[in-house]
Scaffold this motif. Structure first.
Motif, short mmCIF file in Angstrom:
data_model
loop_
_atom_site.label_atom_id
_atom_site.label_comp_id
_atom_site.label_asym_id
_atom_site.label_seq_id
_atom_site.Cartn_x
_atom_site.Cartn_y
_atom_site.Cartn_z
N LYS A 5 1.00 -1.03 0.06
CA LYS A 5 -0.02 -0.06 0.08
C LYS A 5 0.91 1.32 0.09
O LYS A 5 1.73 1.49 1.09
CB LYS A 5 -0.82 0.11 1.25
N LEU A 6 0.66 2.00 -1.06
CA LEU A 6 1.49 3.27 -1.19
C LEU A 6 0.73 4.22 -0.45
O LEU A 6 -0.28 4.29 -0.63
CB LEU A 6 1.87 3.57 -2.65
N GLU A 96 11.19 11.84 6.49
CA GLU A 96 10.81 11.79 7.81
C GLU A 96 9.71 10.52 8.08
O GLU A 96 10.15 9.78 9.13
CB GLU A 96 10.28 13.05 8.31
N ASP A 97 8.93 10.45 7.21
CA ASP A 97 7.92 9.37 7.73
C ASP A 97 7.42 8.44 6.34
O ASP A 97 6.82 7.68 6.61
CB ASP A 97 6.69 10.15 8.11
N HIS A 98 8.26 8.32 5.47
CA HIS A 98 8.24 7.78 4.28
C HIS A 98 9.66 7.27 3.50
O HIS A 98 10.58 7.98 3.89
CB HIS A 98 7.45 8.40 3.00
N TYR A 117 5.65 6.84 -2.63
CA TYR A 117 5.84 7.06 -1.24
C TYR A 117 5.16 6.01 -0.33
O TYR A 117 4.10 5.62 -0.53
CB TYR A 117 5.12 8.24 -0.58
N ILE A 118 5.90 5.25 0.24
CA ILE A 118 5.63 3.86 1.03
C ILE A 118 6.42 4.12 2.49
O ILE A 118 7.55 4.99 2.80
CB ILE A 118 6.19 2.76 0.38
N LYS A 124 11.56 -1.61 2.96
CA LYS A 124 12.54 -2.60 2.67
C LYS A 124 12.36 -3.53 1.72
O LYS A 124 12.98 -3.78 0.72
CB LYS A 124 13.26 -3.06 4.13
N GLU A 125 11.23 -4.33 1.88
CA GLU A 125 10.67 -5.44 1.18
C GLU A 125 10.28 -4.97 -0.01
O GLU A 125 10.49 -5.52 -1.12
CB GLU A 125 9.68 -6.31 1.91
#
Length: 143
Positions: A5-6, A96-98, A117-118, A124-125
């Protein structure tokens, strides 16, 4: 490979000012508004001048489903088969958050710049899976 989910998926379309009015619906109106404020949000898109003096239309979606399948050079974005041109561009940056991934997406008439943006929980995966898709794209180029 997996489903993700992006948080955001943004596509960026670039235009020369001379051609903008003819290429974009309501282009004359949008251009007049950009000239007043340098940025204009209209019908779900944002328009602005780029640092190079071109015009940019951005189309951003939230909570986008993306699926990467084994042995497939394409991805599925919100149920549609799409081609990310990971050979041409594949840049990641931790925010910061993505995690932001810059690449291009091929559409019927053009190659469009895009940002994915994830969140860090999946990043990582997801990046590893994108790297696998990229390697498959490269191997197809060499066949």
């Amino acid at each position: 490979m997996g489903k993700y989910k992006l948080d955001y998926f943004s596509k960026y379309y670039f235009y020369e000012e001379d051609n903008f009015v003819n290429q974009v619906e309501d282009g004359e109106y949008i251009l007049s508004q950009i000239k007043i404020s340098n940025r204009f949000d209209y019908k779900g898109n944002s328009y602005k001048y780029t640092k190079f003096g071109n015009l940019c239309k951005s189309d951003t979606m939230r909570d986008v489903d993306i699926e990467l399948k084994e042995n497939d050079i394409n991805v599925i974005i919100n149920g549609e088969v799409s081609h990310l041109d990971l050979i041409y561009k594949f840049e990641t940056r931790e925010l910061e958050d993505h995690v932001r991934i810059a690449t291009r997406i091929s559409e019927k008439t053009d190659d469009i710049s895009c940002l994915l943006y994830i969140n860090y929980d999946q990043a990582k995966e997801f990046i590893k899976d994108l790297e696998d898709v990229r390697e498959l794209q490269k191997s197809n180029m060499n066949k």
